[in-house]
Design a protein around this motif. Structure first.
Motif, PDB file in Angstrom:
ATOM      1  N   ALA A 192       0.818  -1.215   0.000  1.00  0.00           N
ATOM      2  CA  ALA A 192       0.000   0.000   0.000  1.00  0.00           C
ATOM      3  C   ALA A 192       0.848   1.260   0.000  1.00  0.00           C
ATOM      4  N   TYR A 193       1.995   1.239   0.680  1.00  0.00           N
ATOM      5  CA  TYR A 193       2.851   2.429   0.729  1.00  0.00           C
ATOM      6  C   TYR A 193       3.420   2.787  -0.641  1.00  0.00           C
ATOM      7  N   LEU A 194       3.332   1.866  -1.577  1.00  0.00           N
ATOM      8  CA  LEU A 194       3.743   2.140  -2.953  1.00  0.00           C
ATOM      9  C   LEU A 194       2.550   2.532  -3.830  1.00  0.00           C
ATOM     10  N   GLY A 195       1.384   2.645  -3.218  1.00  0.00           N
ATOM     11  CA  GLY A 195       0.192   3.002  -3.967  1.00  0.00           C
ATOM     12  C   GLY A 195      -0.479   1.836  -4.653  1.00  0.00           C
ATOM     13  N   ARG A 196      -0.064   0.622  -4.320  1.00  0.00           N
ATOM     14  CA  ARG A 196      -0.624  -0.578  -4.967  1.00  0.00           C
ATOM     15  C   ARG A 196      -1.730  -1.139  -4.067  1.00  0.00           C
ATOM     16  N   TYR A 197      -2.814  -0.373  -3.984  1.00  0.00           N
ATOM     17  CA  TYR A 197      -3.849  -0.628  -2.991  1.00  0.00           C
ATOM     18  C   TYR A 197      -4.680  -1.875  -3.297  1.00  0.00           C
ATOM     19  N   GLN A 198      -4.961  -2.108  -4.558  1.00  0.00           N
ATOM     20  CA  GLN A 198      -5.737  -3.302  -4.909  1.00  0.00           C
ATOM     21  C   GLN A 198      -4.964  -4.565  -4.531  1.00  0.00           C
ATOM     22  N   GLU A 199      -3.654  -4.548  -4.754  1.00  0.00           N
ATOM     23  CA  GLU A 199      -2.835  -5.704  -4.387  1.00  0.00           C
ATOM     24  C   GLU A 199      -2.791  -5.878  -2.873  1.00  0.00           C
ATOM     25  N   ALA A 200      -2.720  -4.763  -2.145  1.00  0.00           N
ATOM     26  CA  ALA A 200      -2.742  -4.837  -0.684  1.00  0.00           C
ATOM     27  C   ALA A 200      -4.040  -5.485  -0.202  1.00  0.00           C
ATOM     28  N   ILE A 201      -5.149  -5.091  -0.798  1.00  0.00           N
ATOM     29  CA  ILE A 201      -6.449  -5.667  -0.426  1.00  0.00           C
ATOM     30  C   ILE A 201      -6.464  -7.168  -0.691  1.00  0.00           C
ATOM     31  N   ARG A 202      -5.889  -7.596  -1.814  1.00  0.00           N
ATOM     32  CA  ARG A 202      -5.851  -9.029  -2.120  1.00  0.00           C
ATOM     33  C   ARG A 202      -5.015  -9.793  -1.094  1.00  0.00           C
ATOM     34  N   ILE A 203      -3.914  -9.182  -0.662  1.00  0.00           N
ATOM     35  CA  ILE A 203      -3.073  -9.827   0.358  1.00  0.00           C
ATOM     36  C   ILE A 203      -3.852  -9.977   1.662  1.00  0.00           C
ATOM     37  N   TYR A 204      -4.525  -8.909   2.087  1.00  0.00           N
ATOM     38  CA  TYR A 204      -5.325  -8.990   3.314  1.00  0.00           C
ATOM     39  C   TYR A 204      -6.449 -10.021   3.170  1.00  0.00           C
TER      40      TYR A 204
END
Length: 327
Positions: free
Chosen positions: A95-107
């Motif tokens: 998320a700190y890189l702005g890759r929010y969709q990927e962060a959501i998938r990880i969570y």
């Protein structure tokens, strides 16, 4: 006697089945295999106004450092993908890189393993706000609040440390704070008020007090309850020990009359075309409260030309822009 071609076909089918079985068996026997997270660094994001938002802007130095931190988090996650901290930090670094969709998938992968984890729900709920999915955020954060009730409240480690390298927020504060903001953005002000009332009980330092009070104040002003909003300002003073949330503190000083709106705009990082979303949103709201819709609209437009589209002030400006367009 079997036809030679038919016999050859049977042999091929048998060999294929054998290879597939061995391959599946090898995957099952691999301990702690990390689920694969789809990679999409571009992370196409769309605003509430239907515009495509640009990639997150970071300096070359900051980008390099955060990529290194992401790689370290990825290695830890892949070495032990069931470890809750590894899952959370992999998502946070993404998320700190702005890759929010990927962060959501990880969570989400983590929540498949830990469906009652209030920490994972808190972080995914936060990022659902960022990607403008307010209903999903509310659902996650409500669940987080439920599962966190019996848990000991703990300081949440910082991913982007402040100047003192001292974490300031705690788990339960972050759950209720983000839930209050999600309700505010959704326009459910009664539930936002209830959330901020709960949030303020976990605000154990001046930074958390000013952040909560500011959103709480704006919520009361949205429903026209000026006396309740003014009452919130009583504990706020010039001499507070602020480490991070200077913009919120300055906005509260403006509400108290210590600053004029232009004083804050002069402090904001702005040019003729855009303005800092955090300062700008507070000032734009002030003009809305006082019936100066044209000035408020101009400031909202300047906020929306700023590249910092992942901040709460920017997202709230989008919400208000939609509302003003429907008046």
């Amino acid at each position: 006697m079997l036809n030679p071609r038919f016999l050859f076909l049977l042999i091929l089918i048998a060999l294929s089945a054998c290879i597939e079985t061995q391959s599946s068996k090898g995957q099952e026997d691999t301990p702690n295999a990390a689920p694969q997270v789809p990679t999409n660094p571009s992370g196409r994001m769309v605003s509430l106004l239907g515009t495509v938002l640009p990639p997150k802007q970071l300096s070359e130095r900051v980008m390099g450092k955060r990529l290194e931190q992401l790689e370290d988090a990825r290695k830890k996650y892949e070495s032990d993908p069931e470890n809750l901290d590894n899952i959370i930090w992999y998502g946070r670094r993404m998320a700190y890189l702005g890759r929010y969709q990927e962060a959501i998938r990880i969570y989400s992968i983590g929540l498949d393993l830990n469906p009652n984890s209030y920490r994972l729900l808190r972080h995914r709920g936060h990022r659902y706000i960022t990607v403008r999915k307010f209903d999903a955020a509310i659902e996650d954060l409500q669940r987080a609040a439920f599962y966190a009730r019996p848990a000991e409240n703990k300081i949440e480690p910082d991913g982007l440390p402040n100047r003192l390298n001292k974490p300031l927020s705690n788990d339960k504060f972050n759950i209720w704070y983000h839930l209050g903001i999600a309700y505010y953005l959704k326009g459910n002000y009664d539930k936002a008020i209830s959330s901020f009332k709960k949030c303020i009980t976990y605000a154990d330092n001046d930074d958390l007090i000013v952040a909560t009070t500011d959103w709480f104040y704006m919520t009361y002003r949205k429903i026209g309850n000026l006396p309740a909003a003014q009452e919130l300002l009583a504990p706020i003073s010039r001499r507070m020990n602020i480490v991070e949330n200077y913009a919120y503190h300055q906005r509260l000083m403006m509400y108290q009359g210590h600053y004029q709106p232009e004083d804050l705009l002069d402090k904001a990082d702005r040019d003729n075309d855009s303005i800092d979303p955090t300062i700008g949103y507070g000032v734009a709201n002030w003009y809305l409260y006082n019936g100066q819709v044209d000035i408020a609209t101009e400031l909202i437009d300047k906020i929306l030309r700023n590249p910092q589209w992942d901040g709460f002030g920017y997202i709230a400006a989008e919400v208000d822009k939609v509302s003003l367009g429907n008046l």
